[in-house]
Each structure stands twice: as structure tokens, then as C-alpha cells.
Enzyme design. Structure first.
Site, PDB file in Angstrom:
ATOM      1  N   CYS A  79       0.814  -1.218   0.000  1.00  0.00           N
ATOM      2  CA  CYS A  79       0.000   0.000   0.000  1.00  0.00           C
ATOM      3  C   CYS A  79       0.848   1.269   0.000  1.00  0.00           C
ATOM      4  CB  CYS A  79      -0.989  -0.057   1.174  1.00  0.00           C
ATOM      5  SG  CYS A  79      -2.290   1.167   1.067  1.00  0.00           S
ATOM      6  N   HIS A 167      -3.848  -5.327   0.837  1.00  0.00           N
ATOM      7  CA  HIS A 167      -3.253  -5.745   2.116  1.00  0.00           C
ATOM      8  C   HIS A 167      -3.302  -7.272   2.269  1.00  0.00           C
ATOM      9  CE1 HIS A 167      -2.748  -1.777   4.012  1.00  0.00           C
ATOM     10  NE2 HIS A 167      -3.707  -1.439   3.168  1.00  0.00           N
ATOM     11  N   GLU A 169      -2.073  -8.990   4.517  1.00  0.00           N
ATOM     12  CA  GLU A 169      -2.023  -9.396   5.926  1.00  0.00           C
ATOM     13  C   GLU A 169      -3.400  -9.552   6.565  1.00  0.00           C
ATOM     14  OE1 GLU A 169      -1.063  -6.571   4.607  1.00  0.00           O
ATOM     15  OE2 GLU A 169      -1.437  -4.824   5.874  1.00  0.00           O
TER      16      GLU A 169
END
Ligand code: XMP
EC number: 6.3.5.2
Length: 510
Positions: A79, A167, A169
């Protein structure tokens, strides 16, 4: 410790999640603020740049010099990180025309890209950005797009630098863990050797070397962190670890005795100190929640200090601090700020606080602490215990506290918690307890009118206590529990169940 992966934090709310995902791959990693890149990077094999609440176009945004790592180590820029390279290295970043938050699906993935091995087009990814990469950094190739985001992922030619706008994660990125594994294992060649067993071996030998024949004092709480820290230290230094378990009189029914026995069975050198009367005294007439916390905190320090003084020549204080408590967070308003809880050796502190500090779990997340505990053979029941607040039942007795109220609440709480265990519900609930309300209500028992206490039951689901929702416990269970409480606990004639989520409510009532 094997360093392996460096995570540079630009202040994203998800930075800790990146670390957790990496650790789930059995790879050790550490988070450092973006402007504290270590001078010696020789022990690292890969770097991940986090997202950020800043816009790269903003004047106060983090603009670190990444020349120390770029081209030298494989980099995965997430990002903000991806936008950083675009903005400063030949591309262009602009405000998005549409809001780009939440779910998206990869619509195009370039063939043969290792980063996307095993990931199909249409894979769901999670977006959270208001800027977008209009032009890629110099010498880059686009390797993935979504319907709304053309430059969703790129690779810089001639180096192992990758930028991704989404993202990986967060759990909502369904193949996020696969992508991280592709980057770390296939591209950066990091070994997946970070296991609880390895942690125990390394930590025990480090502790032996660090502490030698010194004496260490540690306060046990009955909770997971202090228990696991104690067992690790015990493995390293045996009887030179002096554990103190204080009964503040505000624990669950019978817990002081049973946990103390459990600690003794584990071979720990532990002293149980029953200071219930001292705590009750300190709480006398106190009904404000924060005052209660202060009174309990102060009483604990006094008791612990008295006890620590009785151990001759002790030089270390061990604590069960875990990683989320020590990560330096990057503040949104102006530069990275250290929010580390530190124990400086300043005057005015009790003597035990002037000891040297040892914190064997300070690089572990909570789930890792449990895995390390299991590795060392700690009982599942202890490791799976619900969180319990330090001030204990004091903040579940609304208003002032008396020995009689503690007794009533202990009985109610015991019926509720034992019921959850009997009905196999305990492990499905993140935290549960009973609250004694400062109101009485009218009831009828036999032909008698009663005027007795109301208790509330609370059971929540959560992952970290930051947000929580009430648990939809079976009606039959609630019915049975309510009956048992009213029939068995003298002084209670009404039971209610708390159906509030956090936010806007909190888990505890005080
Ligand atoms: P709240 O009530 O803020 O609780 O939603 C979130 C989590 O924190 C625990 N809690 C405490 N733990 N000392 C503690 O050690 C405290 O003063 C305290 N207050 C709340 C609460 O039990 C829940 O797990």
C-alpha cells in the site's frame, strides 16, 4: 534470535497483523519504525514495508531514505510502501477518483510471476487506500490489476522489489498468506524454522547466559503470560527463580488455592501470599472504578515490595510483557513516538522496580505465548484460561466493595463458569463473568417477598478485547444457570444477561 525479516512500520493499523502472518509461516520477524532501519542489515533476508495513514503526497508523510535496503534485499512494499516507490522513483500517485476500501477481486494476474504462484484470478483482496498509483515507478512491470485498480501490483525489473496496493495481511485477503509465503520463501529464500521448540531452546540458553547464578523475582497472576514466563525462566535457572503469587481476595472462587497447587506441581519455586484483608481494607468505602484500580495497584506494589525484600540478594525482576506491549508505534500526528512501557530506574519507585528487568516473552504475540506454553507441557486448562482483569472482581462489583459482596459474586461467577465448562461452551467464549449490580429488586420465594441483589452475566466473543460481541448462549443453558444461581446463592433473586456489543459498551461494566 534469527532475525530474517524486517518490517518497516509507516504507522498502519495493520502492521502488527503483517508480523503475525509472517510468524504463522514459522518465520521470525521484527517491526521497527520506518526511520530506524538498523545500520547492520546483514542478518535480514527480506523487508516488508507497511501501509500508512499518511498520503505519500503529504508534506509531513514519512519519507525515509531506503537506499540502504533497496536493491540489496528483497522488498515487499504494501500500500503506502508501493505508492512510496511510485511517487519518488519515476511514477505518479494521485488521489483516487473512487473510494477504494474493502473487498476487491484480482481481475488480471501476469503469467509466471512467482509472487502469485498458486493464486488464481478472481482471488479476493482487501483494499484500504485513498491514493492510487497512476504511473508505475521507473523500470516496473504491472503484475496484477483489479476491476477498479489498474496498478494493483508491480515488480521493479532488475531487483527483487515488489509493490502491492492491497493488504495481504488481513484475513479478508483470502490468498494473502500464500502471497507472503511466495515472497518470503520462494523469492527471498527465508527458511521456515521459527517454531515454539526453537524459541524455547534459544531463549533458555540466552537466559542462562544473561542471568547466570543471579536471583530473579517474578509476580505470578494465574494468567497465561506470567505462567509461561515463569516456566521458561525455571527451565533456565531453576530454584533461583522466586515466584510470588498474591491473593488480593478478588480472584475467582477457590482460584488462589488451585492455581497455587498447580504452580507447585509444575515444580516452580512459588510463594503464595494471602493479602486479601489488606486489599479489602484499601478498598473500604471506595466506589469510583478508577479509584478502585489505583487502590489495588498501590496495595499490590506494597505487598510485592515487602515480599521481594525477603529474598536475599535478588537482582532481577522478570515480567510477562508480550510483543503488542513493546512495539514502538508510529504516531499519526508527527513522527514516530515510542510508546514502550519502560521501567526506568528513577527515584521514588519501590525497590523491586529498581531491579534489572528480564522479559522473556517480549517478542511474542499472545497466540505464540500459548504455543510456547504448550511446547513446554503447560496444562491446556491454564493456557486456555479466559482473560481476567488485574483488579479482579473489584471492577465487577459495582459500587463499594465488602467481603460479603465478594463472597456472593464468587459463588455466582463459579456457577456460571463451571456451567460453561460442563456445557462445553467455555472454549467457545473469549471471556465471561458475572457482575454484581448495585440495585436490589423484589422477588418471591415460597410465600415470602424478597428484596435482594441482581446479577448480570456477560459472555463475549473477541480476538483481542478491542472489539467484542455478546455470545448467543443456548437458552437452556441460561435457564439452568439462572435457576441454579437463584436457588443456591443467598442474597440474589434475579439474573439478567448482558446483550451489548463493544463498542459502544465495554466488556467490563466499570
Ligand atoms: P473493556 O472493559 O475495556 O475490557 O472492554 C477489555 C479487556 O481488558 C480487561 N480489563 C482490564 N484488565 N486491568 C486489567 O488487567 C484493568 O483495569 C482492566 N479493565 C479491563 C477486560 O477484562 C477485558 O479483557
Amino acid at each position: 534470535m534469527q532475525k530474517n525479516v524486517l518490517i518497516l512500520d509507516f504507522g498502519s493499523q495493520y502492521t502488527q497483523l503483517i508480523a503475525r502472518r509472517v510468524r504463522e509461516l514459522n518465520i521470525y520477524c521484527e517491526i521497527v519504525p520506518f526511520n530506524k532501519i538498523p545500520d547492520d542489515i546483514s542478518s535480514f533476508k527480506a523487508v516488508i514495508l507497511s501501509g500508512s495513514p499518511f498520503s505519500v503526497r503529504g508534506e509531513d508523510a514519512p519519507h525515509p531514505d531506503l537506499s540502504k535496503i533497496r536493491g540489496k534485499l528483497p522488498i515487499l512494499a504494501v500500500c503506502y510502501g508501493a505508492q512510496y516507490f511510485a511517487h519518488f522513483h519515476g511514477g505518479k500517485v494521485e488521489a483516487s477518483e473512487t473510494r477504494e476500501y474493502g473487498r476487491a477481486n484480482l481481475s488480471v494476474i501476469k503469467d509466471g510471476e512467482t509472487l502469485f504462484d498458486g493464486i488464481m484470478e478472481n482471488s479476493q483482496v482487501w483494499m484500504s487506500h485513498s491514493d492510487t498509483i497512476k504511473e508505475l515507478p521507473a523500470n516496473s512491470v504491472r503484475i496484477a490489476s483489479t476491476t477498479d485498480v489498474l496498478n494493483a501490483a508491480y515488480r521493479i525489473e532488475g531487483e527483487q522489489t515488489y509493490g502491492i496496493q492491497f493488504h495481504p495481511e488481513v484475513y479478508h485477503s483470502t490468498d494473502g498468506k500464500q502471497l507472503l509465503e511466495n515472497f518470503l520463501v520462494k523469492i527471498a529464500d527465508v527458511a521456515q524454522t521459527w517454531t515454539p521448540g526453537k524459541f524455547v531452546d534459544l531463549t533458555v540458553s540466552e537466559l542462562k547466559e544473561k542471568i547466570g547464578d543471579d536471583k530473579v523475582v517474578l509476580g505470578l497472576s494465574g494468567g497465561v503470560d506470567s505462567s509461561v514466563a515463569a516456566v521458561l525462566l525455571h527451565k533456565a535457572i531453576g530454584k533461583n527463580l522466586y515466584c510470588i503469587f498474591v491473593n488480593n481476595g478478588l480472584l475467582r472462587k477457590g482460584e488462589f488455592e488451585s492455581v497455587l497447587d498447580q504452580y507447585k506441581d509444575m515444580g516452580l519455586n512459588v510463594k503464595g501470599v494471602d493479602a486479601s484483608a489488606r486489599f479489602l481494607d484499601a478498598l473500604s468505602g471506595v466506589s469510583d472504578p478508577e479509584e478502585k484500580r489505583k487502590a489495588i495497584g498501590n496495595a499490590f506494589i506494597e505487598v510485592f515490595d515487602d515480599e521481594a525484600h525477603k529474598i536475599k540478594d535478588v537482582t532481577w525482576l522478570a515480567q510477562g510483557t508480550i510483543y503488542p506491549d513493546v512495539i514502538e508505534s508510529v504516531s499519526v500526528n508527527g513522527g514516530p513516538s515510542a510508546t514502550i512501557k519502560s521501567h526506568h530506574n528513577v527515584g521514588g519507585l519501590p525497590d523491586f522496580m529498581k531491579l534489572k528487568i528480564v522479559e522473556p516473552l517480549k517478542m511474542l504475540f499472545k497466540d505464540e505465548v500459548r504455543r510456547v506454553g504448550a511446547e513446554m507441557g503447560i496444562d491446556d486448562e491454564l493456557l486456555g484460561r479466559h482473560p481476567f482483569p488485574g483488579p479482579g472482581l473489584a471492577i465487577r462489583i459495582l459500587g463499594d466493595i465488602t467481603a460479603e459482596k465478594v463472597r456472593i459474586l464468587q459463588e455466582v461467577d463459579h456457577i456460571f463458569i463451571q456451567g460453561l465448562r460442563d456445557w462445553m461452551l467455555y472454549d467457545k467464549v473469549w471471556q465471561a463473568g458475572a457482575i454484581l449490580l448495585p440495585v436490589s429488586s423484589v422477588g418471591v420465594m415460597g410465600d415470602e417477598r424478597t428484596y435482594e441483589k441482581v446479577v448480570a452475566l456477560r459472555a463475549v466473543e473477541s480476538t483481542d478485547g478491542m472489539t467484542a460481541d455478546w455470545v448467543n448462549l443456548p437458552y437452556e443453558f441460561l435457564q439452568k444457570t439462572s435457576n441454579t444461581i437463584i436457588n443456591r446463592v443467598k442474597g440474589v433473586n434475579r439474573v439478567v444477561y448482558d446483550i451489548s456489543s463493544k463498542p459502544p459498551a465495554t466488556i467490563e461494566w466499570e
